[in-house]
Design an enzyme around this catalytic site. Structure first.
Site, PDB file in Angstrom:
ATOM      1  CG  HIS A  53      -0.513   0.306   2.494  1.00  0.00           C
ATOM      2  ND1 HIS A  53      -0.206  -0.661   3.430  1.00  0.00           N
ATOM      3  CD2 HIS A  53      -0.238   1.487   3.078  1.00  0.00           C
ATOM      4  CE1 HIS A  53       0.228  -0.081   4.531  1.00  0.00           C
ATOM      5  NE2 HIS A  53       0.215   1.229   4.342  1.00  0.00           N
ATOM      6  CG  ASP A  94      -0.027  -3.951   2.706  1.00  0.00           C
ATOM      7  OD1 ASP A  94       0.509  -3.464   1.697  1.00  0.00           O
ATOM      8  OD2 ASP A  94      -0.506  -3.265   3.633  1.00  0.00           O
ATOM      9  CB  SER A 136       2.676   2.085   6.129  1.00  0.00           C
ATOM     10  OG  SER A 136       1.416   1.981   6.729  1.00  0.00           O
TER      11      SER A 136
END
Ligand SMILES: *[C@@H]1O[C@H](CO)[C@@H](O)[C@H](O)[C@H]1NC(C)=O
Ligand SMILES: *[C@@H]1O[C@H](CO)[C@@H](O)[C@H](O)[C@H]1NC(C)=O
Ligand SMILES: *[C@@H]1O[C@H](CO)[C@@H](O)[C@H](O)[C@H]1NC(C)=O
Length: 425
Positions: free
Chosen positions: A221, A269, A375
């Site tokens: 992402h 992810d 992230s």
């Protein structure tokens, strides 16, 4: 050379799929000639079998650890003595076996990973007492709002912050909450991911981990719909040139998201970034270890892991320009499953539930977590004096909420390791 020199040389996985001709034989991958014979630790002839089909090994597993042949899903394939009768459990005769190679790659001579350079520096200058990241005294307060009382959509409304990749699915993209300033360059695999804006300033929106001399592992992402241009290694405080860190910036040759990452689901992810040139390893720029082979089998539930990142230090807070670190505990996936399954977006994000492809990690008491901006960064654990990556920051609900630990892509998951090996090694 691959395999031949390691006792654990053949970490191949069986993935039982479909039903065609397979007669209790392990078919080895291309690295080896097809063979299912093996030698047990006591020197007897044996055959590689799923541990579920070898009661003898099951009985003596702890006192007399078996020789490994590989894996069947998460189930070890072991060297079963010929005298031990196989039982009919586990993969059925007739299953096709597809092998996935997660054995340690052939590293360049002298390749070293997982070295915490702060420790290395303090060994070099032994007389000086440098506080290590593990005992650094200053703990940052958290001051979290109780978001568990808010509906998910209400949170999303306030979440619409710029400079962060937009996150679909109604769950927040996680950063370090409850952490402390890391010791400068203590985590030499940490990478900042960002782009350069028109005014020449950098916009850092994600993190990653250097895994060898040309590849950085991050979250899918972080590269999905973003304008990722720069990977920075060796950074400590990105707002200061007087921080003692000698960072190096790289442009990116290739961005490879995991082929099965599909929005809006949360699975897979992961992304690999190939840097435009080779990284010269220095004390402050060094790769993290990956859990190849037997390491991928290590049971880490309850283990303390270290999360590092430049993300927000509280929910809806602002990012830290100084690398933060925090200790988290790995929980069973069932803990994440139990709580996340109550959220409205659960069935969209995890249509097949939260399974072994996920690491669930947080703080029993809450208050320590990943948050916005973290992230793609790693959680690492220490074993044999080296740090190995266990997870990549993926998502979470709020930051630091007791009942909602962080969700990480589990790098121990054999499919992920095999993909990383195939792509980047
Ligand atoms: C993606 O999913 C397909 C279908 O399940 C599987 O065959 C393939 O191996 C997966 N790709 C990777 C890289 O794991
Ligand atoms: C989260 O799960 C735990 C059990 O694992 C439970 O005690 C707690 O009430 C749950 N919290 C929420 C908000 O669902
Ligand atoms: C997931 O891991 C647990 C613990 O290692 C194991 O018991 C379970 O069978 C695994 N599930 C799958 C689907 O592989």
């Amino acid at each position: 050379m691959r395999g031949a020199e390691h006792t654990w040389g053949l970490f191949l996985i069986w993935l039982a799929v479909g039903q065609s001709s397979y007669a209790q034989e392990v078919i080895f991958g291309s690295a080896h000639e097809a063979s299912s014979e093996c030698t047990t630790r006591d020197g007897n002839k044996g055959r590689c079998l799923d541990i579920r089909k070898c009661p003898k090994v099951q009985e003596n597993f702890r006192t007399n650890p078996p020789t490994h042949c590989g894996f069947s899903g998460f189930s070890p394939v072991v060297c079963c003595p010929l005298s031990a009768e196989p039982v009919n459990e586990g993969p059925k005769d007739g299953d096709t076996v597809q092998l996935v190679d997660i054995s340690p790659p052939d590293f360049a001579p002298g390749f070293e990973c997982g070295v915490n350079s702060a420790r290395r520096v303090s060994t070099l200058f032994q007389k000086r007492s440098v506080p290590t990241p593990d005992n650094f005294p200053h703990v940052r307060p958290t001051g979290l709002p109780d978001l568990s009382l808010l509906p998910v959509d209400g949170i999303l409304a306030v979440l619409n912050q710029p400079k962060v990749p937009k996150f679909e699915g109604g769950l927040l993209k996680p950063s370090v909450v409850g952490g402390i300033d890391a010791k400068a360059n203590a985590w030499p695999w940490m990478a900042l991911l960002g782009n350069k804006e028109n005014d020449g300033k950098y916009n850092w929106f994600c993190a990653g981990a250097l895994i060898n001399d040309q590849w950085v592992l991050t979250a899918a992402h972080c590269v999905d719909g973003t304008t990722l241009e720069v990977v920075r290694l060796g950074e400590h405080n990105y707002n200061s040139d007087q921080d003692g860190a000698k960072h190096v910036d790289f442009s990116i040759q290739q961005i490879i998201p995991h082929p099965n990452y599909t929005q809006p689901t949360a699975y897979h992810d992961l992304a690999l970034l190939q840097l435009s040139r080779k990284v010269v390893f220095e004390t402050f720029i060094h790769p993290v270890c990956l859990p190849w082979g037997e390491e991928s089998e290590r049971d880490l539930i309850g283990t303390q892991v270290k999360l590092t990142g430049w993300g927000d230090t509280q929910f809806l807070g602002s990012p830290s320009s100084i690398l933060q670190e925090v200790d988290l505990t790995i929980f069973p996936n069932s803990k994440c499953e139990a709580n996340y399954s109550r959220l409205r977006h659960y069935s969209i994000s995890w249509p097949n539930g939260i399974g072994n492809e996920t690491t669930c990690a947080g703080d029993e008491a809450g208050g320590r977590d990943a948050c916005q901006g973290d992230s793609g960064g790693p959680i690492v654990y220490r074993s044999n004096g080296k740090y190995t990556i266990n997870g990549v920051v993926s998502r979470g609900y709020g930051c630091g909420l007791k009942d909602y630990p962080g969700i990480y892509a589990n790098i121990q998951y054999p499919d992920y390791l095999a993909w990383i090996k195939k792509t980047a090694f």
